[in-house]
Design a protein around this motif. Structure first.
Motif: not given
Length: 699
Positions: A564-569, A460-465
Motif C-alpha cells: 500500500d505504501v509503494l502504491a501511495e508513492l 513496516i509501513a513507516e520504514v518502507v515509506r
C-alpha cells in the motif's frame, strides 16, 4: 494446520515427574519424541505463545494434533525409552545422528565363515566390524595393502571366492603372499579367523604386543639361522611401523576416548567426533543437523550421546573388545544437565565404567580445541556451500521468479525487519542482497518514532515509506521532488549499516576535484548530475537503486501494508512478499492463501537467509539502543547533571560500569563536572547518600 490450544492437556493433569512424551499428528503418526525431568514443566513450554517458540518447534506443535506421555522412574530409563521410541517411530522432527554415508570405512565381515576385509560405504550392519571412517577410500586401500603382507586375510567378493574354490586355484593375491588362500584350503577356517582377529586387534590399538611378538620371532629365526624367515619378519615389522605412522599419536597415555565438539546457531548444529584408540586418532565423523528446538550445548551433548551411542551399540560389535563402540571416556565441551544418568546409561551399553567429562588442561584439552575448530570449520563450510555456489544462487533466483510470477529474476532483494521489547526501543533494519550475496555497505537501520506504538504493521509501513521516499528524492530530476516523497522524507534518520563507506568532509578544493572527476567519468553532464548520482563524488547515492523484490518479516498484513505504501508513492515496479516465521510461508499482498515453497528448495533457503540476516541486524541495533538508554537512565535524577554532562561522563569512562569504579576525584576531573556534582554521581551509583560539607563549593 492444528491450533496447539485445541489439544493442550489440562496443566493439572500432567505429572510433575520424569518421563518421555510423544506428539502425534491428525493421522496418529508420531512426529516428535522427547524426554524431560519434569513432564509438566516441559510440556507446558510447548503451549506458550507461538511467536516465542523456536521455528522448528512452532512447526512441530502446529503439525501435531495430540500429545501423550509415559512416566518413568529414573533419568536412565527416560534416556533408554526415548532412544527406543525414536528408533521405532522415526519421527520427522527428531534429529537422527546416522552415520555419514559419504565417509568410507574398513569393514570386516566377522559373521561369515571366512571373514572378508573391504572398503565400505553405507549403513552399519550386524555382525560386521568397522574401522574408521577415513577421509578417503585410497587411505584405506593403502593401509590395507601394507597390512595384508602381515595379515594375509581374504579381501575378495563372495562371487570371486566361490569361483576360485571351484577351479581350485588361488587369485593373484594368493600367489604373491597377500592372501592366505582359504578358498583352496591353504588355511582352515579357524586359522583364517585367527589372522583376521589379529588384524582387528592391531587396528583397535593393540600394537605393542603384536610388535614385540614379531620382534621375538625375528630374533629367534636369526638365532636359528633361518635368515629368509627373519628377513620376512623384518619386512613385516617395517610394514606395521609404516601403517602406525599414518595414525599420529595425540594422547601419549594410550587413552581410549571419543572427543566431541559442537558449533551451532539458532537453527542448525554441527558436531564433530574424533575416535581415539590407544592414544591414536582412528577415525573422525561429522554431521550438520537441524535443531528440533531451542538447545544449548549441554542439551546438544545429551541428545547426541543418547542417539549416536544407542544406535552404534546395536549395530557395531565394537573396536575395543567390550562388545560396544562406547569408549572408556567421552570428552565433551560441556556436561549435560544429568551427567550421572548419562554415564550410567553409557556404562550399561559398554558393559564397564564410562567417564563423561570436560577436559580442562594438557593434551586432552588441546585435542578438544582441535575438534572444536574442526566443528566450526565444518559449520562455516556448510553455511557457505550453498550461499557461495553461483549455480545454487542462480537456481534460487530463477525459482523465486517462477514461484512468485515475477517478470525477471530478483537480482536485488531488500528485507525489512522490526525489533523491540514490549513496544519499547522500536527499531528496524533494511538489508540488501545482490545476486544472492549480502551487500553490507547498503545495509540501513531505522529508529522508529511515528508508528512505534501502533504495532509491527504500522512500523513496516513507516520504514518502507521512509526508504522509498529517499529513493524518489535521489532519483528525481533537479526540482522534481514529489509531494509524497517530501512529506515522507521529513526526519528520515536512517543510519548506515555494516561496512558502509564513510564520506569525510572535504574542503572546496576537494569538492571541485571530485566533481571534475565525476564529469570526466560521464556521471555529470553539462546540465548537471544524472539522476541518482552524487555530484560531489560521482558515485550512486545510497538509496538510488530500487530492489526487484522487497521482503518483509511477517505474513499477509505486513506484506499488504508495504504494498500500500509503494502504491501511495507511485512505485509499481517493486514486488513485495512477506515471509512468516511460523511455517516459513510466503505471503503476497491481498492474497488470502500463502505460496508454499518446497522445504528443500534453494529459493526458500535464500529467502530464509535474507530474513535471518535482517533479523540479526535489527536485534544488534536494538541491543545497542537499549544499552545506551539503560546507561543514561542510571544517571537520571542526579542533581546538577544534565544531558550534556551525562554524555560527557559516559564518553570519558566508556560505560556506567567503569564510572561506578571511579573515585570522586576522577569524576570531577571530567571537563564541566564539579566536585559537588561528582559527589552526587558517586553517591547515586554507589547507592549511598552523602552530605556535602558546609563551605565546600563546586569547581
Amino acid at each position: 494446520m492444528a491450533d496447539p490450544s485445541t489439544y493442550r492437556p489440562s496443566p493439572g493433569s500432567i505429572p510433575d515427574a520424569p518421563g518421555v512424551y510423544k506428539f502425534r499428528d491428525s493421522t496418529q503418526r508420531v512426529v516428535y519424541v522427547g524426554k524431560a525431568k519434569s513432564l509438566r514443566s516441559r510440556l507446558n513450554s510447548y503451549f506458550a505463545d507461538l511467536a516465542g517458540l523456536h521455528p522448528r518447534t512452532r512447526q512441530m506443535v502446529t503439525t501435531a494434533a495430540s500429545v501423550e506421555w509415559t512416566v518413568v522412574g529414573t533419568e536412565v530409563e527416560a534416556l533408554q525409552l526415548e532412544y527406543n521410541w525414536i528408533k521405532e517411530f522415526d519421527p520427522r522432527f527428531n534429529v537422527r545422528y546416522r552415520d555419514d554415508k559419504t565417509y568410507p570405512v574398513l569393514a570386516v565381515t566377522l559373521h561369515e565363515e571366512f571373514p572378508r576385509l573391504h572398503v565400505y560405504r553405507g549403513a552399519r550392519k550386524r555382525g560386521v566390524r568397522y574401522f574408521g571412517p577415513y577421509a578417503h577410500a585410497w587411505a584405506i586401500r593403502e593401509t590395507l595393502d601394507l597390512l595384508l603382507r602381515v595379515f594375509p586375510a581374504r579381501t575378495c567378493s563372495a562371487g570371486v571366492f566361490r569361483r576360485h574354490t571351484q577351479i581350485g586355484r588361488p587369485c593373484l593375491l594368493g600367489y604373491i603372499g597377500k592372501c592366505s588362500a582359504p578358498c583352496v584350503g591353504r588355511v582352515s577356517a579357524d586359522e583364517h579367523r585367527g589372522i583376521v582377529e589379529d588384524f582387528c586387534d592391531f587396528l583397535a590399538g593393540r600394537t605393542d604386543l603384536m610388535m614385540r611378538r614379531l620382534e621375538r620371532e625375528m630374533a629367534q629365526a636369526s638365532e636359528e639361522l633361518e635368515f629368509e624367515r627373519a628377513a620376512r619378519l623384518r619386512d613385516d615389522l617395517g610394514a606395521l611401523r609404516r601403517a602406525m605412522e599414518k595414525q599420529a599419536v595425540v594422547l601419549g597415555d594410550g587413552t581410549d576416548a571419543d572427543v566431541v565438539a559442537f558449533a551451532h546457531d539458532e537453527l542448525e548444529a554441527a558436531v564433530q567426533v574424533f575416535h581415539v584408540r590407544g592414544g591414536r586418532v582412528r577415525g573422525q565423523r561429522g554431521w550438520v543437523v537441524d535443531k528440533a528446538e531451542e538447545m544449548d550445548v549441554p542439551a546438544l551433548v545429551e541428545q547426541f550421546i543418547g542417539q549416536f551411542y544407542g544406535e552404534q551399540a546395536e549395530l557395531d560389535p565394537g573396536e575395543d573388545g567390550t562388545g560396544s563402540p562406547v569408549p572408556r571416556e567421552v570428552l565433551v565441551p560441556e556436561l549435560p544437565a544429568q551427567p550421572e544418568a548419562v554415564e550410567e546409561w553409557l556404562s550399561g551399553l559398554r558393559g564397564g565404567k564410562v567417564r563423561l567429562r570436560v577436559p580442562q588442561r594438557g593434551d586432552k584439552r588441546a585435542l578438544a580445541d582441535t575438534v572444536s575448530r574442526n566443528a566450526q570449520e565444518a559449520f562455516a563450510q556448510h553455511k557457505l556451500r550453498r550461499a557461495g555456489d553461483l549455480t545454487a544462487r542462480s537456481a534460487a533466483l530463477a525459482e523465486l521468479q517462477e514461484h512468485l510470477g515475477l517478470d525477471s529474476a530478483p537480482l536485488r532483494i531488500e528485507c525489512v525487519d522490526i525489533s523491540h521489547i514490549a513496544g519499547t526501543d522500536v527499531v528496524a533494519s533494511l538489508v540488501v542482497f545482490e545476486d544472492g550475496v549480502p551487500r553490507k555497505s547498503e545495509y540501513r537501520r531505522f529508529a522508529l518514532r511515528e508508528a512505534a506504538e501502533e504495532g509491527d504493521v504500522a512500523s513496516i509501513a513507516e520504514v518502507v515509506r521512509r526508504r522509498f521516499a529517499r529513493y524518489l528524492k535521489e532519483t528525481a530530476e533537479p526540482g522534481e521532488i514529489t509531494e509524497a516523497s517530501e512529506s515522507a522524507e521529513t526526519g528520515d534518520g536512517a543510519e548506515t549499516g555494516e561496512g558502509a563507506e564513510k564520506t569525510e568532509s572535504a574542503g572546496a578544493a576537494g569538492v571541485a576535484e571530485a566533481a571534475e572527476k565525476a564529469r570526466t567519468a560521464g556521471a555529470v553532464g553539462p546540465e548537471g548530475p544524472a539522476p541518482g548520482i552524487d555530484p560531489e563524488t560521482g558515485r550512486p547515492r545510497k538509496f538510488a537503486y530500487p530492489p526487484n523484490l522487497l521482503v518483509v518479516d511477517g505474513a499477509g498484513p505486513q506484506a499488504t501494508a508495504a504494498a500500500d505504501v509503494l502504491a501511495e508513492l507511485g512505485i509499481t515496479d517493486v514486488a513485495v512478499v512477506g515471509l512468516a516465521k511460523r511455517l516459513e510461508e510466503v505471503w503476497l499482498p491481498d492474497d488470502p492463501d500463502p505460496v508454499i515453497l518446497p522445504r528443500t528448495s534453494d529459493a526458500l533457503y535464500l529467502l530464509q537467509r535474507v530474513r535471518d540476516e535482517a533479523h540479526r541486524f535489527a536485534i544488534r541495533y536494538h541491543r545497542e539502543k537499549r544499552s545506551k538508554r539503560l546507561q543514561v537512565s542510571a544517571l537520571d535524577g542526579v542533581p546538577g547533571l544534565g544531558q550534556a554532562r551525562r554524555t560527557a561522563l559516559i564518553k570519558h569512562f566508556g560505560s556506567v560500569k567503569k564510572l561506578k569504579q571511579a573515585t570522586v576525584d576522577e569524576i570531577s576531573g571530567v571537563p564541566g563536572v564539579g566536585r559537588r556534582t561528582a559527589q552526587a554521581v558517586h553517591a547515586a551509583l554507589a547507592g549511598e547518600s552523602t552530605t556535602t560539607r558546609e563551605g565546600e563549593t563546586g569547581a
